[in-house]
Design an enzyme around this catalytic site. Structure first.
Site, mmCIF file in Angstrom:
data_model
loop_
_atom_site.group_PDB
_atom_site.id
_atom_site.type_symbol
_atom_site.label_atom_id
_atom_site.label_comp_id
_atom_site.label_asym_id
_atom_site.label_seq_id
_atom_site.Cartn_x
_atom_site.Cartn_y
_atom_site.Cartn_z
ATOM 1 N N ASN A 137 56.483 75.362 71.291
ATOM 2 C CA ASN A 137 57.049 74.412 72.250
ATOM 3 C C ASN A 137 58.301 74.906 72.972
ATOM 4 O O ASN A 137 58.419 74.783 74.183
ATOM 5 C CB ASN A 137 57.386 73.103 71.526
ATOM 6 C CG ASN A 137 56.207 72.164 71.546
ATOM 7 O OD1 ASN A 137 55.738 71.809 72.613
ATOM 8 N ND2 ASN A 137 55.697 71.799 70.379
ATOM 9 N N GLY A 138 59.256 75.453 72.197
ATOM 10 C CA GLY A 138 60.504 75.927 72.804
ATOM 11 C C GLY A 138 60.228 77.081 73.748
ATOM 12 O O GLY A 138 60.724 77.117 74.886
ATOM 13 N N ASP A 161 52.350 74.396 63.563
ATOM 14 C CA ASP A 161 52.597 72.948 63.611
ATOM 15 C C ASP A 161 51.540 72.176 64.418
ATOM 16 O O ASP A 161 51.467 70.952 64.315
ATOM 17 C CB ASP A 161 53.982 72.668 64.207
ATOM 18 C CG ASP A 161 55.103 73.189 63.327
ATOM 19 O OD1 ASP A 161 54.897 73.286 62.105
ATOM 20 O OD2 ASP A 161 56.180 73.501 63.857
HETATM 21 O O1 F6P Z 1 57.591 76.003 64.299
HETATM 22 C C1 F6P Z 1 56.998 76.586 63.198
HETATM 23 C C2 F6P Z 1 57.874 76.447 61.988
HETATM 24 O O2 F6P Z 1 57.269 77.198 60.974
HETATM 25 C C3 F6P Z 1 58.174 75.046 61.532
HETATM 26 O O3 F6P Z 1 57.135 74.404 60.843
HETATM 27 C C4 F6P Z 1 59.394 75.290 60.683
HETATM 28 O O4 F6P Z 1 60.134 74.121 60.541
HETATM 29 C C5 F6P Z 1 60.124 76.300 61.496
HETATM 30 O O5 F6P Z 1 59.151 77.019 62.212
HETATM 31 C C6 F6P Z 1 60.959 77.263 60.723
HETATM 32 O O6 F6P Z 1 61.661 78.054 61.630
HETATM 33 P P1 F6P Z 1 62.413 79.410 61.308
HETATM 34 O O7 F6P Z 1 61.393 80.487 61.238
HETATM 35 O O8 F6P Z 1 63.329 79.607 62.462
HETATM 36 O O9 F6P Z 1 63.121 79.200 60.006
#
Ligand code: F6P
Length: 382
Positions: A137-138, A161
Site C-alpha cells: 500500500n505505501g 496482508d
Molecule cells: O505489510 C506486511 C507486514 O509484514 C505487516 O503484516 C507487518 O505488520 C509489517 O509488514 C512489518 O513490517 P517491518 O518489516 O517493517 O517490520
C-alpha cells in the site's frame, strides 16, 4: 523544483489506463521491489523479466537495488537473463528492499522532498522507458506519485496482508497463510496435550485477512482482527465454558493490530502508549483473569513474526506471481502505463492506479468468510 501534481487528468477521470502506441523497439525497463518482503517477489520478477525478453525484442532490464532507496541514490544494475533463472522457489528479493514512507516524499511546505526529486532525476538520467514496481500500500502511493510526475509506471500488488484495493489477491498472501496455518496446526497438538490456552499473534496491523484465512484453515477457536473490536471477557467466557466440558485447550489467532472494544476508543496517541502488542496484552489479561478466578490453567503466547513472510512461496502463489508478472510485461510492451496488474475473479487485468491508490482493502464484518467461520463455531469476541 517540480510541483506536486494531483491526479485529475483524463486517465484518472475515466479510470482508463494510459495507453500510448507501443512500437516494439528497444526499451530500458527498471524493476524495483519496495516495502516489507514476501515470498512472491522473486517469482514475480522472474515472470516480468522472462515475458519482457520474449515480448520486447531489444529490451534491457535494470534492477533498482533496495527499493526506492536505490532510485534515490542511483544504485541500479544491469540485469542479465541468467539473473532470473531458478528463482521461482526463492523467498525474499534478489534486488533487496526497504521502506521509504510516502510522507517522507514531501517537504513541510507540501512540495516534493529532495529524495522524490532525486528519484525523478535518476529515472530520467537513466533513460528508462518504464519502471515496474512491486510493492504494498505505501509503495503504491509513491508509485502513483511518480506516475503523476510523468514516470511510466506499472505496479504489481505484493503483501502478505492482502489489503490492496482493486485486486482480489496480492502475491505473498497465500504463502503467508500456509506458514501461519502451519504454526497454528503445530500449536493445536501441543495445546491439547497440556490443556493450555495459546494466544498466537499473527501479522496484520490493519487487516485480518491472514488471521482469518489461517484461523479457519487450522480450526482456531477464536480469531481476533482489527476490523472487529473484541471484548476480552467473551474470550475468557469461552475458556471457562470449555473447562466445564473437560476440553480445556483453546487456540486463539490474534492479528497484531486487533483492538479490544476499550482500546478502540483510545486516540492514536494513546494507543501508542499501550503496553506490548495485541497478543501480549490479551495473554497477560487472560493470565490475570484466570488466576483471579482461581484457575491454574496456563496461557502461552506464540509470535511467529517474520517466519510468516519468509521461505518458499506456495504453488498457488507462484502461479499468481507468474500470471501477474506476465501481465505487467504485456502492459510495458503495449505502453499501458499508470496501472496495476490485478487478479479480479479468474482474470488478470490492468487497473488504473489513480482509482485504487490509498484505499485499504479491509474485511467486512459481514463478509461470507466471517459468516462461514461463525457457522463453524469460531468466536470473534464481539
Ligand atoms: O505489510 C506486511 C507486514 O509484514 C505487516 O503484516 C507487518 O505488520 C509489517 O509488514 C512489518 O513490517 P517491518 O518489516 O517493517 O517490520
Amino acid at each position: 523544483m517540480a510541483r506536486r501534481v494531483r491526479s485529475g487528468g483524463l486517465m484518472a477521470r475515466t479510470g482508463l489506463c494510459g495507453t500510448e502506441t507501443g512500437n516494439g523497439e528497444s526499451m530500458k525497463v527498471g524493476l524495483l521491489t519496495s516495502g516489507g518482503d514476501c515470498q512472491g517477489l522473486n517469482p514475480t520478477l522472474r515472470a516480468v523479466a522472462k515475458a519482457l525478453y520474449n515480448l520486447v525484442p531489444d529490451v534491457s532490464i535494470y534492477g533498482v537495488l533496495d527499493g526506492y532507496a536505490g532510485l534515490i541514490e542511483d544504485r541500479i544494475r544491469r540485469m542479465q537473463p541468467a539473473d532470473f533463472e531458478d528463482i521461482i522457489r526463492l523467498g525474499g528479493t534478489i534486488l533487496g528492499t526497504s521502506r521509504q514512507s510516502f510522507k517522507s516524499m514531501f517537504a513541510d511546505d507540501g512540495q516534493l522532498a529532495p529524495k522524490a526529486e532525486q528519484m525523478l532525476a535518476n529515472y530520467r538520467a537513466r533513460g528508462f522507458d518504464a519502471l515496474v514496481i512491486l510493492g504494498g500500500n505505501g509503495s503504491q502511493k509513491t508509485a502513483n506519485l511518480l506516475r503523476e510526475q510523468g514516470v511510466r509506471v506499472v505496479f504489481l500488488p505484493k503483501t502478505i496482508d492482502n489489503d490492496i484495493s482493486g485486486t482480489d489477491l496480492t502475491f505473498g498472501f497465500d504463502s503467508a497463510v500456509a506458514r501461519a496455518t502451519d504454526v497454528l496446526d503445530a500449536i493445536q497438538t501441543t495445546a491439547r496435550a497440556h490443556g493450555r490456552v495459546f494466544v498466537v499473534e499473527l501479522m496484520g496491523q490493519k487487516t485480518g485477512w491472514l488471521a482469518v484465512h489461517a484461523g479457519i484453515s487450522a480450526a482456531a477457536d477464536v480469531i481476533l482482527i482489527p476490523e472487529i473490536p473484541y471484548f476480552p471477557q467473551r474470550v475468557y467466557e469461552l475458556i471457562t465454558a470449555r473447562n466445564a466440558t473437560g476440553t480445556s485447550a483453546v487456540v486463539i489467532a490474534v492479528a497484531e493490530g486487533a483492538l479490544s472494544d476499550d482500546e478502540r476508543m483510545l486516540t492514536k496517541e494513546q494507543r501508542v502508549e499501550l503496553t506490548g502488542t495485541a497478543g501480549v496484552r490479551l495473554a497477560d489479561w487472560l493470565k490475570q483473569q484466570l488466576a483471579s478466578g482461581g484457575s491454574s490453567q496456563e496461557v502461552k503466547l506464540v509470535v511467529p513474526g517474520y517466519y510468516q513472510r519468509g521461505g518458499t512461496p506456495t504453488a498457488t502463489d507462484r502461479l499468481l506471481c507468474s500470471r501477474l508478472g506476465v501481465k505487467a510485461a504485456e502492459m510495458v510492451a503495449k505502453h499501458q502505463f499508470g496501472c496495476m496488474a490485478a487478479e479480479i475473479g479468474t482474470e488478470i487485468v490492468a487497473v488504473p492506479l489513480a482509482a485504487v491508490t490509498g484505499k485499504l482493502k479491509l474485511l467486512d464484518a459481514n463478509d461470507s468468510l466471517i459468516r462461514a467461520a461463525r457457522q463453524l463455531g469460531i468466536v470473534f469476541g464481539d
